[in-house]
Write an enzyme that holds these catalytic residues in place. Structure first.
Site, PDB file in Angstrom:
ATOM      1  N   LYS A  63      19.421 -21.555  -3.198  1.00  0.00           N
ATOM      2  CA  LYS A  63      19.513 -20.830  -1.917  1.00  0.00           C
ATOM      3  C   LYS A  63      18.574 -19.638  -1.913  1.00  0.00           C
ATOM      4  O   LYS A  63      19.011 -18.489  -1.877  1.00  0.00           O
ATOM      5  CB  LYS A  63      20.950 -20.385  -1.671  1.00  0.00           C
ATOM      6  CG  LYS A  63      21.586 -19.741  -2.895  1.00  0.00           C
ATOM      7  CD  LYS A  63      22.971 -19.211  -2.602  1.00  0.00           C
ATOM      8  CE  LYS A  63      23.641 -18.820  -3.899  1.00  0.00           C
ATOM      9  NZ  LYS A  63      25.027 -18.490  -3.759  1.00  0.00           N
ATOM     10  N   MET A  70      26.782 -27.026  -6.616  1.00  0.00           N
ATOM     11  CA  MET A  70      25.761 -27.719  -7.402  1.00  0.00           C
ATOM     12  C   MET A  70      24.452 -27.655  -6.618  1.00  0.00           C
ATOM     13  O   MET A  70      24.312 -26.849  -5.732  1.00  0.00           O
ATOM     14  CB  MET A  70      26.155 -29.167  -7.716  1.00  0.00           C
ATOM     15  CG  MET A  70      27.343 -29.258  -8.648  1.00  0.00           C
ATOM     16  SD  MET A  70      27.372 -28.043 -10.005  1.00  0.00           S
ATOM     17  CE  MET A  70      26.055 -28.612 -11.043  1.00  0.00           C
ATOM     18  N   GLU A  77      24.542 -13.041 -12.885  1.00  0.00           N
ATOM     19  CA  GLU A  77      24.603 -11.708 -12.291  1.00  0.00           C
ATOM     20  C   GLU A  77      25.973 -11.041 -12.377  1.00  0.00           C
ATOM     21  O   GLU A  77      26.326 -10.252 -11.509  1.00  0.00           O
ATOM     22  CB  GLU A  77      24.105 -11.734 -10.842  1.00  0.00           C
ATOM     23  CG  GLU A  77      24.878 -12.609  -9.890  1.00  0.00           C
ATOM     24  CD  GLU A  77      24.426 -12.399  -8.438  1.00  0.00           C
ATOM     25  OE1 GLU A  77      24.254 -11.249  -8.038  1.00  0.00           O
ATOM     26  OE2 GLU A  77      24.242 -13.390  -7.735  1.00  0.00           O
ATOM     27  N   ASN A 115       1.131  -0.341   6.382  1.00  0.00           N
ATOM     28  CA  ASN A 115       1.657  -0.633   5.082  1.00  0.00           C
ATOM     29  C   ASN A 115       2.847  -1.522   5.307  1.00  0.00           C
ATOM     30  O   ASN A 115       3.848  -1.077   5.826  1.00  0.00           O
ATOM     31  CB  ASN A 115       1.998   0.698   4.467  1.00  0.00           C
ATOM     32  CG  ASN A 115       3.069   0.560   3.488  1.00  0.00           C
ATOM     33  OD1 ASN A 115       3.351  -0.531   3.068  1.00  0.00           O
ATOM     34  ND2 ASN A 115       3.672   1.631   3.120  1.00  0.00           N
ATOM     35  N   GLY A 116       2.716  -2.803   4.964  1.00  0.00           N
ATOM     36  CA  GLY A 116       3.828  -3.702   5.191  1.00  0.00           C
ATOM     37  C   GLY A 116       3.355  -5.127   5.289  1.00  0.00           C
ATOM     38  O   GLY A 116       2.272  -5.464   4.837  1.00  0.00           O
ATOM     39  N   CYS A 164       0.754  -1.245   0.000  1.00  0.00           N
ATOM     40  CA  CYS A 164       0.000   0.000   0.000  1.00  0.00           C
ATOM     41  C   CYS A 164       0.781   1.288   0.000  1.00  0.00           C
ATOM     42  O   CYS A 164       2.000   1.302   0.049  1.00  0.00           O
ATOM     43  CB  CYS A 164      -0.888   0.019   1.218  1.00  0.00           C
ATOM     44  SG  CYS A 164      -0.498  -1.292   2.337  1.00  0.00           S
TER      45      CYS A 164
END
Length: 1606
Positions: free
Chosen positions: A1056, A568, A988, A321-322, A90
C-alpha cells in the site's frame, strides 16, 4: 527548503553526484572552539579520497542529441517519462527594502543567505558544480550606464529600454546564428538593438561538469519607442521572446539559446553553481554599483538530472521550491486552452505567443510560464498565483465569516483553472511587487521577519543572515495557503487576507456566481430494482464482474460505507500475464508520491481536500465576465441515476449522449479501432454544434451478441485525447454512464483519463438487488448485520467510493479532484503502443502489450458469457482476491505452503527439491518468469562456489511489525536471522529491550526470559538487526536507535504505497500498547509518510538525524517500485543513505484496503532495473547497497535479482510461511488459526514454529543459489551482480499477447566500479564534522557522562548546525538506556539553531536555546528539558513571533519543552508522552497524539487534535474562535473543571514563566481567575476518566460546561 520538482527530460547532459555531508566545506568550522586545523584537514582528506573514488560521470545522450531536430508537430501531449526525469528541490527567500531604496547591501544579503542554504542544495561529483542557484533583482541601471559610458554609448532611457540576460550556445558559429535571429526579430517588431554586452564572469571557479555545459552569457539592450506604458513595454518584450523561441525551435542548437530574463523591470543572474560561488562567478554581483531595492534568491537540489544552466532558478517571475504533482494534467489543459485564450491587450496576436507550456522543461518553468501569461495579460502577480495555487478555502472558519468575497473569487476560478497542486513555496516579483505564497498544505517552511530599517526578509530557514535581534520588529511564518506581498512603490507590506481581499474585490464575482453558476441538487436514490435478477446477472457477466467483486467489494461498501479491508499481498499474475480475462482497469497501477513530494493525509487532514467538480464550457481565462461562470457545480463525481437525468435536462449544457458499442458482424479484427475513430468524430461534431456535455454511455435495453460494449475507460481516454488534439476540450465536459465501474480504482482511472463524473448504474442496481435479496433481509432481521435501508445502501456505496477517491488522490499528494481530472497519474503494465497513443497518450507503458484487436478479444470473452446457454445461473468466482481451486493462480497457495513446511520440518534435500519443482512448473506469475539464465562459461563443481554461510548473510526478512504478527513469530524470525548472520527487521512497532541481550538461561530449548518460544539455544539473540523508523514513530526512542545495526526509514510499503499503516484496535494488547506508548484497544493508524519526510531534503535531514544519534548504523530507505524510481533513488543516494530497498507491489501486509493491495506500485524487476541503472549513470551506485524484496520464494529469485543489480535480498511472506503460516488470509481479523498473526493468547499458544525451520529454509535457498552458480560457471555472487547479459527471454507463449517487450529489463548501462562485497563492506556514511563532536571532545562533558555528574556549558549555534544534541543523546542512551542517567548536562546555545535541534534528547539533558529554531525541533525526544526563548533586547513582542519551525516534538516519548513564542504547523504530532508549553501554534496541532500534555497560551490554527487518541491539551481561547478549529471526530471539548486539571495547568504555566520569563504567562498567573475560564481542555475518550479531566473525582464543580462533539 530543498524541495522536490517535476519537469521534462533534459536533452543532452552530464550527471552529478551529491553528498550532503561533504558539500558543507567547513566554512563555519573556524568559529568552533574545538575545530582544530588537524581535524579540518582530516575532513578534507576524507572528502578528497571519496571524490576520487566516485568520479564516475557519464556524458549521456549528448552526441545523440546534438543532431536531434525538434519541430512543433501536431499538438504534443505531455509525456510522463519527460516529466519524471526532471525533478529538483531547494532553499529560497527574498530581501526587500520597503522604502524602495536600491542598495548594494540587499544583493550582498541575498548572497549571504544563499550560502547558508548550502545544505539544502546538491553538489556535483566535482564538488564545485552545484545543481543551480540564482538571484532576481531590479535592473542595476547605474552599473549598466557606467558600462555604456565606457563603450561610448549614450546612457539608457530607463523608461523605454529592455534588458535581456541571454544564455547562448558555446559554439561561436551557432552563437552568430542565434544573434542574427534575435536581431531580426527585434527589427521586425520595430525595436532598436542598442548594444550587446558580454557579462564578465570568472569561469575558473566553475566546476568541471558545469563548465562542460556553460553557455556564453550576454546581455542585450533594446529600445521600445512605440509604447509608453510599462505593461505594454513588458508585453512587447514578452512577444519578442516568444517569437525568438519559436524561430529557433527548428535549429539544432535551438535548446541552447535561453533568455533568463528580458524585461524593463527585472533581471536574473543564475547558473549551475554552488550558492557560495554565484557571487564570485558574476563580477557584476560584487560591483558596488549593482544596486536593487529587492532580491529573490534560490538554491536548487535536483534529484537526478545532470543539471542544466537554464533550469537554475529564479525563473522569469517565480522562484519555486516544491513539486507540482498534477503537472501532466496541467500541461494538457494549458495546451487545450491555446485556441480559446483571447484578450484585447494582445491586439489579435495570441497565436504568436503559443505554446504556453513545454513538457520538456521542469514543473517550475511551466508554472512560471502560466503565471507569466496571466501577468502579461493584465493580471497582478498576486491574482495570478491565487488562480494557479488557490488555498483550501472551503469550510475555512475565518474566510467564510470575514471575507466571503475571497471565497467567491476562488469559487469563480475553480471552474476556470485547475489548481497546480503540490507542495510549493513560491516567491514572485514583477519589479513592482515582491511576494511569497505557500501551497494549501503548508508543506514547505517559510519564515519572515521585518527590521526597524524597513527591510522585509522571507526565507526557508531562520538564521540565514546575521541579524541584530534588537532591530527586528516582526517575526512570523507563512501558514498553509497564505501570502505576503511588498508593494515597492508604496512601501506597504500586505499580509495574507489584505492581499486577497484587494484582489477579490476587483470584480463582482459573487454576483456572477449567483446569476450563472448552477449547482446540481442531490437526487433521491431509486427504491427498487429496475431490472429483474436474470437481466442483472447477464449484465454483470457481460461487463466482467465476478462474484468476488459483488460480494467482497460492492456489498461490503453498501453495508459498511467503507472500502473492504484485506491482508497479505497481491500474489496473482499481472493482468497481461494472466490466463483469465481482466477488465481494462487492471492494466493500470496508481502512481504514488515518495520522497520527492509527500503523500497527504485524507483521514486527518481532509480539510484541504475536495471532490468538487464543475461541468460545462470553460471560457476564456484571460477575460473575466459572468458568462465564464455559466457551469454546473457537482459536490462529487459520483452521480446516481436521478442526478444524471437532471444533467441531461440542463438547457445550457446541451448534452449529447454517445453510445459506446462496437460491431463485430464483419469479424473482430479492426472493428474496435474503426468504432473508436467514429466515436471521436461524433464527439467532435457534437462539440462543434454547441454541446457542452458529452455523455458516453454503455446502457442499452437489450444486449446484442454482436455489439459488445467498448471498455468505457478506452472510450473516455480516446475522446478526451481527441478533443485535446482538436483544441475543443475546453468547450465540453465528459461524463461516463457505465456498467463497467464499481471500485474506487475504476472511478479514479476514468477521472484520471478525462471524465468529470461517472454514473455507475449497474453497481447501484447491484446494491439494490443485494438489499432486497432474502438472504440480506434475513441477516438484518436476525441482527447478524446492521440494518440499512435501500437508499442508505446506495448512499453507503457512494460514500465508500468518495473516501476511496480521496485516499487515491492523497497517495499522490493531490488535494483536489479537479486537478486530478485528466492528470493521468497511472502507469500501464501490458498495453501496447497502439492503445496508449490512441487513448492514454503520455502515460508510461514500459513493457508494451496488447494491441486493439487483442483487447477486443478479451472484452468479447466476457460479453459472450451473457449469451451462452451453459453459463451458470450465478456469477463466476475468478479467484482474483482469495485463492480457490480452479480460480486464478496465487503465488502463495496452500500446496506451496504444505510443501515448504514439509521441507523445513523434515530437513530432507529431496523434500526441498519437490518444493523447487512445484515453483518451476507454475504458470507465468511475475515478469521474471519470462526470462531465463544463459552463460558464456562451462559449469564448475559446486565445491568451488562460495559457501552457503556467506550467501545467507545477504538475506533479510521483511519489515513486519510486532502487532501485525505475534510476539512468537517476530522473535522466532529474529533469532533465526541472527543465527545465520542475516538481518531481521523490527517493523514499525518498536522493540522490547529484553530482546537486546543474548540468552544465557536456555535449558532443553526453553528460556525463562522468552518463555513462549521453543527450540532455543544459549547465545541466541532476539534483537532485530534492522530497526524501522516509520511515520508513526511507534517505540522510536534513543535507546531503540542506538541498539540497531541498521536503521530503516520506511517511505512506502509494497502492499500500500503512499499510505500509512493500520493496526486494528483488537490487536493492540497491553503489551503492544506498552511498546508503542499508546492505549490498549485503541486502533493505531500511522500517517502517510508525510511529517518530516515531505521532500528530498527533509529525507536527507532525517538520514542526517539518524546518522547523528547512531553513527555506527547504516541508514536504509525503503521505496516501492514505480516509473521514476531511478530519479528518487539518486536523490536518496545524494541524501547520504547507505542502503536503498526497493519493494515490489506484491509485498504483504497485515491490513490494507483491497484497492491499495491490488492497484498501486509496480513489479520490482522494473524498479530495481531502473534504480540500478540510473545510479550507475549518475555515478552513485557505489555509494549505496541495493536491497530488493517482494514475492521472493527461492534461489532462482535471488539470482534473477542479482543479475538485475541487487546486493541483498528480502524475504517477507515466505519467511512467515516457513515458521508456520498457512495462508488463511485473515490477518486483519486477529483470528489467525496458527497464532502467526494474532495477539490472542489462546491462538498464539498454537504457534508451531521454531527458529530452526527458518534457518533450514534459508540454507536450502543458499544451496540452490550455489547449484545454479556452479551450472553457470561462476564462483561467487559478486561475479554476476548487475550482469543482465546472463539473462535471455524464455521461449514461452502467453495466452493474451506475443507483444511483450522485455528489453528494458535486459538492457545494461555498465557495471559498478566496485564489487558488490566492497559496496556492502564500506563504512557507514558520515555526517562530517558536527557541533556535537566539539561538545563531546570537552573533558568536563565527557566526565559528566562517564560519572553521572552535572556540568554547565554555553556555545554559539548557527542554522548550518543541524541535529545538535542528537549524538550526545546517543552516547548517553547507549550507556544508560532511556531512563538510567543520573547526571545533568546543562547546555545553553546562543543563536539560530538548524533543523532537528535537540532531537532524541534523553533524561538528564537540560538544553536551553537563546535565539530561535527551525523545523523538527525536539523530534523524538525521550526525556530531559528544552527551553527556547528569544534574546534579551528584542524589538518584537515574543508571544506574537514565530520562534520555532514546523513539526516540532514529532514522535516525542518524554521530556518537557517550554517555548516563549509561537510554533509552526503540526506541533506535537504523534507526541506520546512529552509535556509542552507554547504560546501559539499553526494548523494540525496535537495531530495523532497518544499521550502527554500540550498547553497553548495563544492562538492555534485549523484542525486541532485530529486523530488524537490519548493525552490532554489545554488551549487559551481569548476571543472565542477555538471551537470551529477543533477536529471533533475524537476529542471532546470542555472547560477545565477538574481541580487536578486546574493544578496541572497552573503548575506548568508557573514553570514556563520561571524558565522563559514569559510575559504572557505572568499576565495569566496574575489574573488567574479571569483567565482560567478562558481555557478549553481537549479530552480524548481514553482520558475521560482521569482525575485531570473528570470533575467527579472530587465533587461536581458548579456551572460545568461540556460541549459534546457531534
Amino acid at each position: 527548503m530543498a524541495r522536490a520538482r517535476f519537469g521534462g527530460k533534459n536533452d543532452g547532459e552530464l550527471v552529478f553526484v551529491d553528498f550532503v555531508g561533504l558539500c558543507c566545506k567547513s566554512k563555519h568550522a573556524r568559529r568552533r572552539l574545538g575545530a582544530s586545523a588537524s581535524s579540518r584537514q582530516a575532513h578534507r582528506r576524507f572528502a578528497a579520497k571519496s571524490w576520487s573514488e566516485i568520479r564516475a560521470v557519464l556524458d549521456l545522450e549528448r552526441a545523440a542529441n546534438a543532431s536531434a531536430k525538434s519541430t512543433r508537430s501536431k499538438v504534443k501531449v505531455a509525456n510522463l517519462e519527460d516529466i519524471l526525469s526532471e525533478r529538483g528541490a531547494c532553499g529560497v527567500g527574498f530581501v526587500a527594502n520597503l522604502d524602495n531604496k536600491a542598495s548594494h547591501q540587499i544583493v550582498k544579503d541575498a548572497l549571504t543567505a544563499l550560502g547558508c542554504m548550502e545544505h539544502r542544495g546538491g553538489c556535483g561529483a566535482d564538488n564545485d558544480s552545484g545543481d543551480g542557484s540564482g538571484l532576481m533583482t531590479s535592473i542595476p541601471w547605474d552599473l549598466l550606464d557606467n558600462w555604456a559610458d565606457e563603450q561610448g554609448i549614450a546612457s539608457f532611457d530607463k523608461l523605454h529600454t529592455g534588458v535581456g540576460m541571454v544564455f547562448f550556445p558555446k559554439d561561436d558559429v551557432f552563437m552568430k546564428d542565434a544573434k542574427s535571429v534575435i536581431n531580426n526579430v527585434f527589427q521586425q517588431e520595430g525595436l532598436e538593438v542598442l548594444g550587446w554586452r558580454s557579462v564578465p564572469v570568472d569561469s575558473s571557479i566553475v566546476g568541471y561538469y558545469a563548465k562542460e555545459t556553460m553557455p556564453n552569457i550576454q546581455q542585450v539592450f533594446v529600445r521600445i519607442v512605440r509604447e509608453e506604458n510599462v505593461d505594454d513595454i513588458e508585453r512587447e518584450l514578452y512577444i519578442c521572446r516568444k517569437l525568438i523561441e519559436r524561430a529557433v525551435s527548428s535549429e539544432s542548437w535551438g535548446n541552447e539559446l535561453y533568455f533568463c530574463s528580458l524585461s524593463n523591470q527585472t533581471i536574473v543572474y543564475k547558473g549551475m553553481l554552488r550558492s557560495e560561488v554565484l557571487g564570485k562567478f558574476y563580477y557584476d554581483l560584487q560591483n558596488e554599483l549593482y544596486k536593487s531595492p529587492f532580491s529573490i534568491y534560490h538554491r536548487r537540489y535536483s534529484t537526478n538530472t545532470s543539471p542544466r544552466w537554464p533550469l537554475a532558478q529564479p525563473m522569469r517571475l517565480l522562484g519555486h521550491n516544491g513539486e507540482i504533482n498534477t503537472i501532466q494534467g496541467n500541461l494538457n489543459w494549458m495546451q487545450s486552452r491555446e485556441t480559446s485564450l483571447k484578450s484585447p491587450v494582445w491586439r489579435g496576436r495570441e497565436n504568436e505567443i503559443c505554446p504556453y507550456g513545454n513538457p520538456k522543461a521542469s514543473d517550475s518553468a511551466n508554472l512560471d510560464s502560466a503565471a507569466e501569461l496571466l501577468l502579461r495579460s493584465g493580471r497582478s502577480p498576486e491574482e495570478a498565483l491565487m488562480i494557479l495555487v488557490p488555498e483550501a478555502y472551503k469550510n475555512h472558519p475565518t474566510l467564510s465569516i470575514k471575507y466571503p468575497e475571497v471565497v467567491d473569487f476562488y469559487d469563480y476560478y475553480k471552474g476556470q483553472m485547475e489548481a497546480w497542486d503540490g507542495p510549493a513555496l513560491l516567491l514572485f516579483s514583477d519589479g513592482k511587487t515582491v511576494g511569497a505564497c505557500l501551497d494549501r498544505n503548508g508543506l514547505r517552511p517559510a519564515r519572515y521577519w521585518r527590521t526597524i530599517d524597513n527591510v522585509v526578509y522571507v526565507a526557508s530557514e531562520v538564521g540565514v543572515l546575521p541579524m541584530d535581534e534588537s532591530k527586528v520588529i516582526m517575526k512570523g511564518r507563512l501558514g498553509p495557503g497564505m501570502m505576503i506581498t511588498v508593494d515597492l512603490q508604496s512601501g506597504q507590506v500586505y499580509e495574507n487576507t489584505e492581499v486577497k481581499k484587494r484582489v477579490a474585490l476587483s470584480s463582482p464575482y459573487g454576483k456572477w456566481l449567483k446569476e450563472s453558476m448552477r449547482s446540481l441538487g442531490n437526487a433521491n436514490f431509486l427504491s427498487t430494482t429496475v431490472m429483474d435478477n436474470e437481466a442483472i446477472l447477464r449484465r454483470q457477466q457481460a461487463y466482467g464482474y465476478s462474484s468476488e467483486d459483488v460480494q467482497m467489494v460492492i456489498e461490503t461498501m453498501a453495508s459498511q460505507g467503507k472500502e473492504p479491508t484485506f491482508c497479505m499481498g497481491d500474489d496473482i499474475p499481472l493482468a497481461i500475464l494472466s490466463q483469465k480475462g481482466h477488465m481494462l482497469y487492471d492494466y493500470f497501477k496508481q502512481r504514488f508520491a515518495q520522497v520527492t513530494n509527500p503523500a497527504i493525509d485524507p483521514l486527518r487532514e481532509g480539510l484541504v481536500m475536495s471532490l468538487e467538480v464543475n461541468l460545462g464550457k470553460r471560457g476564456n481565462l484571460l477575460e473575466v465576465g459572468p458568462e465564464n461562470a455559466s457551469q454546473v457545480s457537482l459536490s462529487s463525481p459520483v452521480l446516481n441515476e436521478g442526478e444524471l437525468e437532471s444533467l441531461l435536462k440542463d438547457p445550457y449544457l446541451k448534452p449529447q449522449i454517445l453510445p459506446t458499442f462496437f460491431d463485430i458482424k464483419k469479424g473482430v479484427d479492426g472493428s474496435l479501432e474503426k468504432t473508436l475513430y467514429k466515436l471521436c468524430e461524433a464527439a467532435d461534431e457534437a462539440v462543434r454544434n454547441g454541446s457542452h456535455l458529452i455523455v458516453l454511455s454503455d446502457r442499452s435495453d437489450e444486449l446484442e451478441p454482436i455489439r459488445p460494449a467498448i471498455p468505457i475507460l478506452l472510450a473516455v481516454g480516446a475522446v478526451h485525447q481527441h478533443l485535446i488534439q482538436t483544441g475543443l476540450r475546453m468547450s465540453a465536459s465528459i461524463v461516463a454512464d457505465t456498467a463497467q465501474c464499481f471500485s474506487t480504482h475504476q472511478f479514479a482511472c476514468l477521472i484520471g483519463y478525462g471524465a468529470s463524473a461517472v454514473c455507475p448504474y449497474l453497481a447501484l442496481e447491484t446494491c439494490r438487488q443485494w438489499r432486497l435479496s432474502n438472504k440480506t433481509v434475513n441477516l438484518m432481521r436476525n441482527g447478524k448485520m446492521p440494518t440499512v435501508t435501500i437508499e442508505q445502501a446506495q448512499k453507503n456505496f457512494c460514500k465508500a467510493v468518495k473516501s476511496g477517491l480521496l485516499k487515491i488522490l492523497s497517495k499522490m499528494g493531490i488535494s483536489l479532484l479537479s486537478s486530478y481530472c485528466g492528470a493521468q497519474i497511472f502507469e500501464i503494465y501490458g498495453l501496447g503502443k497502439e492503445i496508449v497513443d490512441l487513448a492514454f497518450c503520455g502515460s508510461v507503458s514500459s513493457i508494451g502489450g496488447l494491441t486493439l484487436d487483442e483487447l477486443a478479444r478479451e472484452t468479447l470473452s466476457f460479453w459472450v458469457k451473457a449469451f451462452s446457454e451453459d453459463t451458470a445461473k450465478r456469477l463466476e468466482n475468478f479467484g482474483f482476491i482469495q485463492f480457490r481451486p480452479g480460480g486464478e493462480y496465487h503465488g502463495n497457495n496452500p500446496e506451496m505452503s504444505k510443501l515448504l513446511h514439509k521441507a523445513v520440518r523434515e530437513k530432507r534435500e529431496s523434500a526441498y527439491s519437490v518444493y523447487q519443482q512445484h515453483l518451476a512448473n507454475r504458470p507465468v506469475n511475475v515478469l521474471r518468469d519470462l526470462v531465463d539464465f544463459k552463460s558464456d562459461r562451462s559449469p564448475i563443481p559446486v565445491g568451488r562456489v562460495e559457501s552457503a554461510f556467506s550467501i545467507v548473510q545477504r538475506f533479510c526478512t521483511g519489515g513486519m511489525s510486532l502487532g501485525a504478527i505475534s510476539r512468537e513469530t517476530h522473535e522466532a524470525i529474529a533469532i533465526a536471522m541472527n543465527r545465520i548472520g542475516g538481518k531481521s527487521n523490527s517493523g514499525e512497532g518498536g522493540e522490547d529491550p529484553i530482546r537486546w541481550s543474548p540468552l544465557t538461561d536456555v535449558v532443553d530449548g526453553y528460556s525463562p526470559t522468552l518463555p513462549h518460544l521453543k527450540g532455543l539455544q544459549n547465545g541466541d539473540t532476539a534483537t532485530s538487526a534492522i530497526k524501522q523508523v516509520a511515520s508513526g514513530r511507534f517505540g522510536v526512542t534513543p535507546t531503540f536507535l542506538v541498539n540497531a545495526d541498521q536503521l530503516e526509514i520506511k517511505i512506502a510499503q509494497g502492499a500500500k504505497p503512499g499510505e500509512g499503516g493500520q493496526l486494528p484496535g483488537k490487536k493492540v494488547s497491553a503489551y503492544i500498547a506498552r511498546l508503542r506508548n499508546s492505549k490498549p484497544g485503541v486502533p493505531l493508524i500511522s500517517p502517510p509518510p508525510h511529517h518530516d519526510i515531505y521532500s528530498i531534503e527533509d529525507l536527507a535531514q532525517l538520514i542526517f538525524d539518524l546518522h547523528q544519534v547512531n553513527p555506527k548504523a547504516k541508514v536504509s530507505v525503503k521505496l516501492v517500485a514505480e516509473a521514476g524510481i531511478g530519479t528518487v533513488a539518486s536523490g536518496v543516494a545524494k541524501g547520504n543513505a547507505d542502503v536503498i530497498q526497493i519493494s515490489g507491489h506484491d509485498g504483504g501486509t497485515g491490513a490494507s484496503p483491497i484497492s491499495s493491495i491490488k492497484h498501486a506500485g509496480g513489479p520490482w524487476e522494473l524498479g530495481l532495473t531502473e534504480a540500478h541503472q540510473t545510479l550507475i549513470a549518475n555515478g552513485l551506485r557505489e555509494r549505496v547497497i541495493l536491497r530488493v524484496d517482494g514475492g521472493f520464494k527461492s534461489g532462482v529469485d535471488v539470482l534473477m535479482a542479482a543479475a538485475m543489480g541487487a546486493d541483498e535480498y528480502g524475504f517477507g511472506s515466505v519467511a512467515m510461511i516457513a515458521t508456520g503460516c498457512v495462508m488463511a488470509r485473515i490477518c486483519h481479523t486477529n483470528n489467525c488459526p496458527v497464532g502467526v498473526a494474532s495477539q490472542r493468547e489462546e491462538l498464539r499458544a498454537r504457534f508451531p514454529g521454531v527458529p530452526d525451520d527458518l534457518v533450514n529454509y534459508f540454507l536450502y535457498v543458499a544451496e540452490e543459489v550455489r547449484g545454479i552458480l556452479a551450472q553457470l560457471g561462476y564462483e561467487k555472487l559478486d561475479d554476476i551482480i548487475g550482469r543482465t547479459d546472463l539473462l535471455r527471454p524464455r521461449d514461452i507463449s502467453l495466452m493474451k499477447t506475443q507483444h511483450l517487450d522485455l528489453s528494458y529489463i535486459l538492457s545494461s548501462v555498465g557495471l559498478p566500479k566496485w564489487s558488490s562485497t566492497t559496496i556492502r563492506k564500506q563504512d557507514v556514511h558520515s555526517n562530517g564534522p558536527v557541533l556535537d563532536d566539539i561538545l563531546l571532545s570537552d573533558a568536563e562533558i565527557l566526565d559528566a557522562i562517564e560519572n553521572e555528574k552535572a556540568v554547565n556549558k554555553t556555545i554559539k549555534i548557527y542554522n548550518v548546525d543541524r541535529a545538535v544534541c542528537g549524538r550526545i543523546s546517543g552516547v548517553v542512551a547507549k550507556k544508560y538506556g532511556d531512563t538510567g542517567f543520573a547526571g545533568r548536562l546543562n547546555i545553553t546555545f546562543m543563536g539560530s539553531a538548524g533543523q532537528s535541534f535537540a532531537c532524541f534528547l534523553t533524561p538528564g539533558m537540560n538544553i536551553r536555546l537563546v535565539g530561535e529554531a527551525n523545523d523538527y525541533m525536539g523530534k523524538g525526544m525521550a526525556g530531559g528539558e528544552l527551553v527556547v526563548t528569544p534574546v534579551d533586547n528584542i524589538g518584537f513582542c515574543p508571544e506574537e513571533a514565530t520562534i520555532v519551525g514546523n513539526t516540532c516534538l514529532y514522535g516525542a516519548t518524554g521530556g518537557q519543552i517550554f517555548v516563549r513564542g509561537k510554533a509552526g504547523e503540526r506541533f506535537a504530532v504523534r507526541n506520546s508522552l512529552a509535556q509542552a508549553v507554547v504560546e501559539g501554534t499553526g494548523d494540525h496541532c496535537c495531530e495523532y497524539m497518544t499521550g502527554g500534555c500540550v498547553i497553548v497560551l495563544g492562538k492555534v490554527g485549523r484542525n486541532v487534535a485530529a486523530g488524537m487518541t490519548g493525552g490532554l491539551a489545554y488551549i487559551l481561547d481569548e476571543d472565542d474562535t477555538l471551537i470551529p478549529k477543533v477536529n471533533k471526530e475524537i476529542v471532546k471539548i470542555q472547560r477545565v473543571v477538574a481541580p487536578v486539571g486546574q493544578m496541572q495547568l497552573k503548575s506548568f504555566i508557573e514553570a514556563h514563566v520561571e524558565k522563559t520569563g514569559s510575559s504572557k504567562g505572568s499576565a495569566i498567573l496574575k489574573e488567574w481567575d479571569k483567565y482560567l475560564p478562558l481555557f478549553w481542555q481537549l479530552v480524548p475518550p481514553s482520558e475521560e476518566d482521569t482525575p485531570e479531566a473528570c470533575a467527579e473525582f472530587e465533587q461536581l464543580a458548579p456551572g460545568q460546561v461540556t460541549l459534546q462533539s457531534a
